[in-house]
Design an enzyme around this catalytic site. Structure first.
Site, PDB file in Angstrom:
ATOM      1  N   LYS A 158     -24.172   0.920   7.791  1.00  0.00           N
ATOM      2  CA  LYS A 158     -24.847  -0.319   8.203  1.00  0.00           C
ATOM      3  C   LYS A 158     -24.096  -0.846   9.408  1.00  0.00           C
ATOM      4  O   LYS A 158     -23.003  -0.362   9.711  1.00  0.00           O
ATOM      5  CB  LYS A 158     -24.833  -1.344   7.076  1.00  0.00           C
ATOM      6  CG  LYS A 158     -23.481  -1.803   6.665  1.00  0.00           C
ATOM      7  CD  LYS A 158     -23.607  -2.841   5.595  1.00  0.00           C
ATOM      8  CE  LYS A 158     -22.469  -3.777   5.647  1.00  0.00           C
ATOM      9  NZ  LYS A 158     -22.555  -4.848   4.681  1.00  0.00           N
TER      10      LYS A 158
ATOM     11  N   GLY B  62     -26.475   3.080   1.488  1.00  0.00           N
ATOM     12  CA  GLY B  62     -25.271   3.909   1.536  1.00  0.00           C
ATOM     13  C   GLY B  62     -24.068   3.020   1.305  1.00  0.00           C
ATOM     14  O   GLY B  62     -24.189   1.932   0.747  1.00  0.00           O
TER      15      GLY B  62
ATOM     16  N   ARG C 205     -18.761   6.018   4.626  1.00  0.00           N
ATOM     17  CA  ARG C 205     -18.853   6.492   3.238  1.00  0.00           C
ATOM     18  C   ARG C 205     -20.293   6.448   2.758  1.00  0.00           C
ATOM     19  O   ARG C 205     -20.923   5.381   2.769  1.00  0.00           O
ATOM     20  CB  ARG C 205     -17.925   5.681   2.335  1.00  0.00           C
ATOM     21  CG  ARG C 205     -16.453   5.988   2.583  1.00  0.00           C
ATOM     22  CD  ARG C 205     -15.539   5.169   1.694  1.00  0.00           C
ATOM     23  NE  ARG C 205     -15.381   3.812   2.164  1.00  0.00           N
ATOM     24  CZ  ARG C 205     -14.509   2.933   1.583  1.00  0.00           C
ATOM     25  NH1 ARG C 205     -13.825   3.288   0.519  1.00  0.00           N
ATOM     26  NH2 ARG C 205     -14.386   1.708   2.079  1.00  0.00           N
TER      27      ARG C 205
ATOM     28  N   PHE D  22     -32.457  -8.504   0.957  1.00  0.00           N
ATOM     29  CA  PHE D  22     -32.407  -7.128   0.447  1.00  0.00           C
ATOM     30  C   PHE D  22     -33.789  -6.563   0.168  1.00  0.00           C
ATOM     31  O   PHE D  22     -34.006  -5.818  -0.778  1.00  0.00           O
ATOM     32  CB  PHE D  22     -31.466  -7.019  -0.749  1.00  0.00           C
ATOM     33  CG  PHE D  22     -30.040  -6.877  -0.315  1.00  0.00           C
ATOM     34  CD1 PHE D  22     -29.452  -7.850   0.488  1.00  0.00           C
ATOM     35  CD2 PHE D  22     -29.293  -5.767  -0.648  1.00  0.00           C
ATOM     36  CE1 PHE D  22     -28.144  -7.721   0.953  1.00  0.00           C
ATOM     37  CE2 PHE D  22     -27.970  -5.631  -0.196  1.00  0.00           C
ATOM     38  CZ  PHE D  22     -27.401  -6.620   0.593  1.00  0.00           C
TER      39      PHE D  22
ATOM     40  N   GLU E 273     -19.162  -5.425   3.580  1.00  0.00           N
ATOM     41  CA  GLU E 273     -18.482  -5.001   4.797  1.00  0.00           C
ATOM     42  C   GLU E 273     -19.281  -5.499   5.993  1.00  0.00           C
ATOM     43  O   GLU E 273     -20.500  -5.597   5.944  1.00  0.00           O
ATOM     44  CB  GLU E 273     -18.362  -3.482   4.819  1.00  0.00           C
ATOM     45  CG  GLU E 273     -17.421  -2.963   3.737  1.00  0.00           C
ATOM     46  CD  GLU E 273     -17.327  -1.445   3.698  1.00  0.00           C
ATOM     47  OE1 GLU E 273     -17.018  -0.920   2.613  1.00  0.00           O
ATOM     48  OE2 GLU E 273     -17.600  -0.820   4.723  1.00  0.00           O
TER      49      GLU E 273
ATOM     50  N   PHE F 266     -17.410  -9.593  -4.310  1.00  0.00           N
ATOM     51  CA  PHE F 266     -18.804  -9.382  -3.910  1.00  0.00           C
ATOM     52  C   PHE F 266     -18.959  -9.353  -2.392  1.00  0.00           C
ATOM     53  O   PHE F 266     -20.059  -9.465  -1.875  1.00  0.00           O
ATOM     54  CB  PHE F 266     -19.701 -10.464  -4.521  1.00  0.00           C
ATOM     55  CG  PHE F 266     -19.640 -10.498  -6.022  1.00  0.00           C
ATOM     56  CD1 PHE F 266     -18.795 -11.386  -6.678  1.00  0.00           C
ATOM     57  CD2 PHE F 266     -20.378  -9.608  -6.785  1.00  0.00           C
ATOM     58  CE1 PHE F 266     -18.709 -11.410  -8.059  1.00  0.00           C
ATOM     59  CE2 PHE F 266     -20.306  -9.616  -8.176  1.00  0.00           C
ATOM     60  CZ  PHE F 266     -19.463 -10.517  -8.821  1.00  0.00           C
ATOM     61  N   LEU F 267     -17.866  -9.189  -1.668  1.00  0.00           N
ATOM     62  CA  LEU F 267     -17.970  -9.227  -0.211  1.00  0.00           C
ATOM     63  C   LEU F 267     -18.689  -7.995   0.317  1.00  0.00           C
ATOM     64  O   LEU F 267     -18.620  -6.923  -0.258  1.00  0.00           O
ATOM     65  CB  LEU F 267     -16.601  -9.396   0.447  1.00  0.00           C
ATOM     66  CG  LEU F 267     -15.518  -8.349   0.201  1.00  0.00           C
ATOM     67  CD1 LEU F 267     -15.679  -7.140   1.120  1.00  0.00           C
ATOM     68  CD2 LEU F 267     -14.146  -8.964   0.444  1.00  0.00           C
TER      69      LEU F 267
ATOM     70  N   ASP G  78       0.859  -1.189   0.000  1.00  0.00           N
ATOM     71  CA  ASP G  78       0.000   0.000   0.000  1.00  0.00           C
ATOM     72  C   ASP G  78       0.897   1.243   0.000  1.00  0.00           C
ATOM     73  O   ASP G  78       1.968   1.227   0.602  1.00  0.00           O
ATOM     74  CB  ASP G  78      -0.908   0.001   1.240  1.00  0.00           C
ATOM     75  CG  ASP G  78      -2.129   0.900   1.067  1.00  0.00           C
ATOM     76  OD1 ASP G  78      -3.259   0.372   1.064  1.00  0.00           O
ATOM     77  OD2 ASP G  78      -1.938   2.124   0.887  1.00  0.00           O
TER      78      ASP G  78
ATOM     79  N   CYS H 141     -19.974   1.341  -2.015  1.00  0.00           N
ATOM     80  CA  CYS H 141     -20.188   0.655  -3.291  1.00  0.00           C
ATOM     81  C   CYS H 141     -21.465   1.041  -4.023  1.00  0.00           C
ATOM     82  O   CYS H 141     -21.406   1.590  -5.129  1.00  0.00           O
ATOM     83  CB  CYS H 141     -20.117  -0.851  -3.079  1.00  0.00           C
ATOM     84  SG  CYS H 141     -18.452  -1.381  -2.677  1.00  0.00           S
TER      85      CYS H 141
END
Ligand code: UDX
Ligand code: UDX
Length: 436
Positions: free
Chosen positions: A325, A261, A332, A253, A156, A153-154, A30, A264
């Site tokens: 969430k 939010g 973000r 969902f 958080e 597709f993970l 990084d 992504c």
């Protein structure tokens, strides 16, 4: 296999650590020297359940290491994953900012030794992997490599489980050699019968946007239906259960709330709209989902104002949950970052609590918010309480104690965590989303 991961954000760090857990040798790189210094000491710069233990274990067992130095990380690697940020461009036009991707590609190019597969893990517009290919060929014409796409597709807050037990793995390749390398990397999942969808690079790139856009559409759909429920006195929870039992729709969902939010959905829906416009097409369904999401946050402001008797001016509002969430410290595009400033603009005072996100929240929310030790302290002297993020610790609050703390027993449940009858029986004026 020797794998290098460029970028140690949510995606890079979780993916790199899980590859090490599979038994691969992973070097994470990084540009952020503080982040790397912290990771070398076993300090995890983000909150993600279970990640600290897994990083510790794999570092101790010698399969995971961290560096700022590409020259150290790239030459030995058989596969190099690019997981740097692809935020929305600062121009505010919704395009994805690919400058970090291209910077990483340029740097990788100079250090390639032997055959290497360079894989886009970040969410990138269609055609980006081909551009990475062109950059590497320009910088290092002798390099023996292939590019590929392997979208992530993970979610958080559930990232490790999502990575270890995914519904599928998607790989986009242009050569069987590159495909073999990716199949070998994911072999531990294949042994668990995880389907591997192998397709073209462009299809894999677009798949990620389509998946996120579809989920955003589903949330905006149920949020819009929730509003209809309020006006016709129907119950959106029962409705969602009933339509979700149809296997063609699926129950996941379909939770109405203050709007989606995160890092992504908001940026990927906008980026998708731009991508398709560039090809003379449009995605009206996704455009509508974006509009509905903005309207949903505005509707929550109106809902809070109504419960305060028509004006929030001079009122104190207790807010439980600030992150986009639960189970993440990520702020973000959190709905709170739109809803709370709108209320404060009209002279409301905010007393807020969040289990993990208050440090980040100070970066994203206006000054003047009082951050409290716990939910009950937040409620002290407040004219209403707003449940904004459904963290587990807010699911069984001591209602008696809350009532004593609050100026007025007004409970605004933007995540439908509580049962309306129970709340009214407990003496609260209560409202949720999609059920009067
Ligand atoms: C990223 C992308 O932003 C997202 O589009 C994609 O879906 C998944 O990967 P995330 O992991 O959340 O998401 O990004 P972020 O938390 O911003 O981390 C990116 C990391 O890359 C940061 O640690 C940053 O320091 C690092 N980085 C950035 C580099 O190492 N080199 C660079 O040139 C730029
Ligand atoms: C999302 C995708 O789920 C994941 O596959 C992708 O890799 C990255 O983007 P994430 O942003 O971590 O993951 O969060 P997610 O759990 O999808 O929630 C996104 C937003 O939608 C949150 O604000 C959440 O509160 C909201 N949401 C989710 C709802 O409002 N209702 C729902 O039913 C589900």
């Amino acid at each position: 296999m020797n794998i290098t991961m460029i970028g140690t954000g949510y995606v890079g760090l979780v993916t790199g650590t899980c590859f090490a857990e599979f038994g691969h040798f992973v070097t994470c790189v990084d540009t952020n020297t503080e982040k790397i210094a912290a990771l070398q000491k076993g300090v995890i710069p983000i909150y993600e359940p279970g990640l600290d233990v897994l990083v510790q274990k794999n570092t101790t067992e010698g399969r995971l290491q961290f560096t700022n130095d590409m020259a150290q990380a790239v030459p030995e690697a058989e596969a190099v994953f690019i997981a740097v940020g692809t935020p929305s461009s600062r121009r505010g036009d919704g395009y994805a900012d690919l400058s970090y991707i291209f910077a990483a590609a340029r740097e990788i190019a100079g250090h390639l030794r032997g055959y290497t597969v360079v894989i886009d893990k970040s969410t990138v517009p269609v055609g980006t992997a081909r551009q990475v290919d062109r950059i590497i060929r320009e910088v290092n014409p002798q390099a023996d490599f292939d590019v590929a796409s392997n979208p992530e597709f993970l979610r958080e807050g559930a990232a490790i489980n999502d990575f270890m037990r995914p519904d599928r793995v998607v790989i986009g390749v242009a050569s069987t050699k590159a495909e073999q390398v990716l199949r070998e990397i994911y072999n531990p999942l294949y042994l668990r019968d995880t389907p591997i969808v192998s397709t073209t690079i462009e299809t894999a790139e677009l798949t990620k946007y389509a998946a996120n856009a579809f989920l955003a559409v589903k949330i905006s759909f149920i949020n819009e239906i929730a509003c209809v429920c309020e006006s016709v006195n129907a119950n959106v929870i029962d409705l969602a259960k009933a339509i979700g039992m149809d296997g063609r729709i699926g129950s996941k969902f379909l939770h109405p709330g203050p709007g989606y939010g995160g890092s992504c959905f908001p940026k990927d829906t906008l980026a998708l709209m731009r991508i398709v416009q560039e090809h003379g097409e449009n995605v009206r369904v996704v455009e509508a989902a974006v509009e509905v999401n903005a309207a949903q946050k505005a509707r929550m402001v109106k809902k809070i104002r109504e419960m305060l008797g028509g004006s929030e001016t001079g009122k104190t509002i207790a807010v439980l949950g600030l992150t986009f969430k639960p189970e993440t410290d990520d702020m973000r595009d959190a709905p709170s970052a739109t809803i709370l400033p709108a209320l404060m603009e009209k002279g409301a005072r905010i007393r807020a609590h969040d289990p993990k996100g208050m440090h980040e929240a100070r970066e994203y929310l206006p000054k003047g918010i009082e951050y409290t030790e716990n939910a009950y302290q937040a409620a002290e002297g407040a004219d209403c309480l707003v449940l904004m993020t459904e963290w587990n610790q807010y699911r069984a609050l001591d209602l008696e104690q809350l009532k004593q703390k609050l100026n007025d027993p007004v409970f605004i449940d933007l995540r439908n965590v509580y049962d309306p009858e129970t709340m009214r029986a407990a003496g609260f004026r209560y409202t949720g989303v999609g059920r009067k």
